[in-house]
Design an enzyme around this catalytic site. Structure first.
Site, PDB file in Angstrom:
ATOM      1  N   ARG A 127      10.068  12.322  73.376  1.00 37.04           N
ATOM      2  CA  ARG A 127      10.849  12.015  72.174  1.00 37.04           C
ATOM      3  C   ARG A 127       9.954  11.464  71.057  1.00 37.04           C
ATOM      4  NH1 ARG A 127      14.218  15.359  74.326  1.00 37.04           N
ATOM      5  NH2 ARG A 127      15.183  14.565  76.219  1.00 37.04           N
ATOM      6  N   ASN A 132       9.331   7.121  82.127  1.00 36.01           N
ATOM      7  CA  ASN A 132       9.232   8.177  83.141  1.00 36.01           C
ATOM      8  C   ASN A 132       7.766   8.245  83.548  1.00 36.01           C
ATOM      9  OD1 ASN A 132      11.949   8.993  83.039  1.00 36.01           O
ATOM     10  ND2 ASN A 132      11.551  10.222  81.205  1.00 36.01           N
ATOM     11  N   LYS A 160      12.092   2.013  85.180  1.00 33.62           N
ATOM     12  CA  LYS A 160      13.259   2.899  85.126  1.00 33.62           C
ATOM     13  C   LYS A 160      13.447   3.404  86.550  1.00 33.62           C
ATOM     14  CE  LYS A 160      14.693   7.386  83.151  1.00 33.62           C
ATOM     15  NZ  LYS A 160      14.511   8.354  82.053  1.00 33.62           N
ATOM     16  N   GLU A 203      18.044   9.361  86.000  1.00 31.06           N
ATOM     17  CA  GLU A 203      17.582  10.702  85.615  1.00 31.06           C
ATOM     18  C   GLU A 203      16.498  11.211  86.561  1.00 31.06           C
ATOM     19  OE1 GLU A 203      16.678  10.204  81.364  1.00 31.06           O
ATOM     20  OE2 GLU A 203      18.752  10.759  80.925  1.00 31.06           O
ATOM     21  N   ARG A 241      15.485  -1.516  83.668  1.00 38.06           N
ATOM     22  CA  ARG A 241      16.408  -0.842  82.739  1.00 38.06           C
ATOM     23  C   ARG A 241      17.766  -0.552  83.384  1.00 38.06           C
ATOM     24  NH1 ARG A 241      14.901   4.126  80.586  1.00 38.06           N
ATOM     25  NH2 ARG A 241      15.294   3.749  78.397  1.00 38.06           N
ATOM     26  N   LYS A 249      20.509  -0.533  76.917  1.00 41.61           N
ATOM     27  CA  LYS A 249      20.575   0.232  75.668  1.00 41.61           C
ATOM     28  C   LYS A 249      21.739  -0.272  74.816  1.00 41.61           C
ATOM     29  CE  LYS A 249      18.341   4.523  77.054  1.00 41.61           C
ATOM     30  NZ  LYS A 249      18.274   5.984  76.979  1.00 41.61           N
ATOM     31  N   ASP A 292      23.721   6.951  74.882  1.00 44.48           N
ATOM     32  CA  ASP A 292      22.297   7.189  74.699  1.00 44.48           C
ATOM     33  C   ASP A 292      21.925   7.338  73.229  1.00 44.48           C
ATOM     34  OD1 ASP A 292      19.684   7.632  75.296  1.00 44.48           O
ATOM     35  OD2 ASP A 292      19.948   9.654  76.099  1.00 44.48           O
ATOM     36  N   GLU A 311      15.550  10.183  68.177  1.00 43.36           N
ATOM     37  CA  GLU A 311      15.877  11.312  69.057  1.00 43.36           C
ATOM     38  C   GLU A 311      17.160  12.024  68.638  1.00 43.36           C
ATOM     39  OE1 GLU A 311      16.100  10.201  73.183  1.00 43.36           O
ATOM     40  OE2 GLU A 311      16.795  12.199  73.784  1.00 43.36           O
ATOM     41  N   TRP A 348      25.602  16.481  82.213  1.00 46.24           N
ATOM     42  CA  TRP A 348      25.098  15.195  81.731  1.00 46.24           C
ATOM     43  C   TRP A 348      26.178  14.172  81.376  1.00 46.24           C
ATOM     44  CZ3 TRP A 348      20.011  14.352  82.319  1.00 46.24           C
ATOM     45  CH2 TRP A 348      19.196  15.469  82.491  1.00 46.24           C
TER      46      TRP A 348
HETATM   47  C1  GCV Z   1      12.405   8.524  78.644  1.00 44.76           C
HETATM   48  C2  GCV Z   1      17.273   9.929  77.228  1.00 44.76           C
HETATM   49  C3  GCV Z   1      16.096  10.690  76.684  1.00 44.76           C
HETATM   50  C4  GCV Z   1      14.972  10.727  77.691  1.00 44.76           C
HETATM   51  C5  GCV Z   1      14.595   9.290  78.066  1.00 44.76           C
HETATM   52  C6  GCV Z   1      15.841   8.613  78.621  1.00 44.76           C
HETATM   53  C7  GCV Z   1      15.591   7.160  78.959  1.00 44.76           C
HETATM   54  O1  GCV Z   1      17.855  10.623  78.266  1.00 44.76           O
HETATM   55  O2  GCV Z   1      16.491  11.966  76.321  1.00 44.76           O
HETATM   56  O3  GCV Z   1      13.892  11.394  77.109  1.00 44.76           O
HETATM   57  O4  GCV Z   1      13.553   9.249  78.998  1.00 44.76           O
HETATM   58  O5  GCV Z   1      16.858   8.664  77.666  1.00 44.76           O
HETATM   59  O6  GCV Z   1      15.927   6.325  78.131  1.00 44.76           O
HETATM   60  O7  GCV Z   1      15.081   6.865  80.018  1.00 44.76           O
END
Ligand code: GCV
Length: 672
Positions: free
Chosen positions: A154, A195, A275, A279, A312, A353, A358, A386, A534
């Site tokens: 991103r 990630n 994290k 995902e 997170r 968040k 998101d 993003e 999603w």
């Molecule tokens: C780093 C969203 C974004 C992902 C990101 C994720 C997160 O899904 O699209 O790119 O991953 O958030 O915050 O972990």
């Protein structure tokens, strides 16, 4: 050097009145001379005075307090144990011919110095200056989603300036990054993506630690702690263990050894950001353990070094069936973490968040903030745009973040806005704060769009002082970055302040979100995520659209808020209109407070959004002669991309809903 200095550009001021007081710098206090941070503060002052005012200031060090009282001339940096000051706070006071910057720590002196520079570069007079500043949040942290190959997840402003080809990069930009960050009060940074893929897992090993120590030293000179994102499965991936179960003895020992080694090499290391179970990333769920088990295991290993573990809460089912109307991604952070309240060690912080989905252009504030009462919390916002135009479209995010910070959670009778909670005021906590996913890269201007640097700047200023207004921050930023010319300042501020509402108008309506192109998330695609896994649906049909998140008939998400919020969101008549479709399924002919039907509102806002972009462009054109040519041209190019994006959004959204509803636009405008 192939980059600019953003708000540290230091434009010359020819007619500055208070020059005399700035010709001398004196540093007082017994430890000050040995401090790299103070050295940096002095160099920053000298550099700024030279570039802004053409003054070559001299500097001297005094150990004895008495001496300087007599000297009494020039800028005096003084360490003093003033209990009214936070450890990073400072005061600036003019006394006769002396301008005193006092702090309890060298970091305080650095922040005080940058404050003074900020004032001077805005042309403020120093006469009678008398102020005290304490940061509102203890942790003010950047999150970079930078990968070891140099790409940025991103990222919309080039490649990483931390990594390239699996190597750690250290160059002139490293220091300038630290300067920019410190100048707005940032005191921590996570340099790699949450990630943690491939080589990044090795960052906590000897393969990289020496180089990271070098980088950390540069950061520490500017009061910034380095953090790393770590891979929860590291014991398997690099430790050769069969599991990464947080209750497994060998796993615990492995982390203890690993963390000891990290601190041996980087004594000032901040800690980890994790994290997990999100995902597809590994986490404690695999072993039937909780997030508290996972976080506490790492926190215990970090504790002897005063390390912090940031965990997170972005945990949700990303394998949802779109046919399922009951499972709701919005519920998941709360559902996953609320029962763990009070079960985390004191050096664990949950990073949440701002919204439950998101980083959409409009979301309600995550109810988890108002739910947790015995847990340290960090608010996570996203400067990287993003879903808000990817730094091609302009979207000044400070007004959005202000709304979030001012949101009253009703967790407690007095003082439970988000700003209160994440500053630690509500529950008397000290390990709390604000994080942003940064919008930086190695582009010439750091942020792709020159005006997107206002979000980076504004994040730091707001994290330091959540009481600042969005317009005040914008003015500061424009003045320092471009010019003190009032036409430039007021026009750019006007453009910035309108940009979020404008972006919201031409994209997805009334809080429903998404409707973007899958994967890369730029540009409209109304059904892009509609039949996907999603958990991001708008549920539009021929009668209406929106997600029923009520307790009465929907997913029950509205019930995660404290009263009176839960009831307010539950009822479509009292639900704030900008979030109507987030909470309710609404028919196209439903009358909004404006008297317009929902469908007409959709048409109108989309036409208006494009007109507003056209207006921004006209305003920008009026600044052509007043701005540097390269800045003018770069921004103009972005505006033309924004205009075609806005038109595409307008036409796709309006056409889609026209085709679904069959309702004509009252004004007979062109819908395809
Ligand atoms: C780093 C969203 C974004 C992902 C990101 C994720 C997160 O899904 O699209 O790119 O991953 O958030 O915050 O972990």
């Amino acid at each position: 050097m192939n980059y600019n200095k953003c708000w540290l550009n230091y434009n010359l001021i020819e007619d500055y009145s208070d020059k005399e007081i700035l010709s001398n710098i004196t540093v007082c206090g017994k430890d000050a001379k040995e401090s790299l941070i103070v050295d940096n503060a002095v160099n920053e002052l000298k550099d700024a005075f030279r570039k802004i005012l053409n003054i070559n200031a001299s500097c001297s060090y005094l150990k004895n307090e008495k001496e300087y009282d007599e000297a009494n001339l020039g800028v005096i940096l003084k360490l003093r144990d003033n209990q009214e000051l936070h450890s990073e706070g400072y005061l600036i006071k003019q006394i006769d011919k002396g301008l005193h910057i006092e702090a309890r720590t060298d970091k305080g002196l650095l922040y005080g110095s940058f404050d003074l520079i900020r004032r001077i570069s805005q042309g403020e007079t120093l006469d009678g200056l008398n102020l005290m500043e304490n940061p509102k949040n203890n942790i003010r942290i950047f999150n970079h989603w930078d990968n070891m190959d140099g790409s940025i997840e991103r990222g919309y402003s080039g490649n990483s300036f931390f990594f390239e080809n699996d190597q750690v990069l250290i160059n002139e930009r490293t220091r300038d990054y630290a300067r920019l960050a410190a100048s707005i009060g940032i005191n921590a940074t996570v340099i790699n993506n949450v990630n943690v893929l491939e080589a990044a897992t090795d960052l906590i090993t000897d393969r990289y630690l020496n180089k990271l120590a070098e980088m950390s030293d540069i950061f520490e000179g500017y009061g910034i702690k380095m953090y790393l994102s770590a891979n929860f499965a590291a014991p398997i991936e690099i430790g050769g263990l069969p599991v990464s179960d947080p209750l497994d003895k060998d796993v615990i020992l492995w982390w203890e050894k690993c963390i000891k080694n990290v601190y041996d090499k980087i004594p000032g290391f901040g800690g980890f950001l994790i994290k997990a179970d999100s995902e597809g990333r590994p986490g404690p769920f695999t072993y039937g353990r909780t997030h508290a088990d996972g976080a506490n295991m790492l926190a215990k290993a970090l504790k002897p070094y005063e390390g912090i573990l940031i965990w997170r809460c972005f945990v949700y089912n990303c394998l949802q069936d779109w046919r399922d109307y009951k499972t709701d991604r919005a519920r998941s952070a709360y559902d996953n973490f609320i029962d763990l309240d009070g079960k985390f060690d004191d050096n664990v912080i949950l990073q949440i968040k701002n919204g439950p989905m998101d980083f959409q252009v409009r979301e309600p504030v995550s109810p988890l903030f108002g739910g947790l009462k015995k847990t340290n919390m960090i608010l996570e916002v996203q400067a990287a745009q993003e879903y808000t135009g990817q730094q091609k479209d302009l979207c000044y995010l400070i007004p959005m973040w202000k709304e979030i910070l001012d949101f009253e959670t009703h967790a407690k009778k007095d003082g439970s806005t988000i700003a209160d909670i994440v500053s630690g005021r509500t529950y008397d906590q000290d390990k709390c704060g604000i994080a942003t996913v940064t919008n930086t890269g190695n582009d010439y201007n750091w942020t792709g769009h020159d005006l997107a640097a206002a979000n980076l700047y504004g994040f730091g200023r707001l994290a330091w002082d959540t009481g600042l207004s969005a317009i005040q921050i914008a003015r500061e930023w424009v003045t320092q970055t471009f010019s003190r010319d009032e036409k430039v300042v007021s026009t750019v501020c006007e453009i910035l302040m309108k940009s979020w509402p404008t972006y919201e108008k031409y994209t997805s309506p009334l809080g429903i979100g998404w409707m973007v192109n899958p994967n890369h998330h730029y540009g409209p695609n109304i059904d892009g995520y509609e039949y996907d896994r999603w958990g991001t649906y708008h549920r539009a049909d021929r009668n209406g659209l929106g997600v029923d998140r009520t307790v009465k008939s929907g997913t029950g998400y509205a019930g995660q808020y404290n009263e009176p919020l839960a009831s307010m969101y539950e009822d479509k008549e009292t639900c704030p209109e900008e979030l109507l479709l987030f909470f309710h399924y609404i028919k196209y002919d439903y009358k909004l407070k404006s008297g317009k039907t929902l469908i007409q509102h959709i048409y109108d806002t989309h036409f208006e959004g494009v007109e507003e972009v056209e207006d921004m462009i006209e305003k920008w054109k009026g600044l052509k002669e007043l701005l540097a040519e390269d800045v003018y041209e770069r921004v103009s190019m972005r505006f033309s991309m924004q205009l075609s994006n806005a038109k595409e959004w307008r036409d796709r959204v309006n056409t889609y809903f026209y085709r679904k509803s069959g309702v004509e636009d009252e004004h007979g405008r062109k819908i395809y």
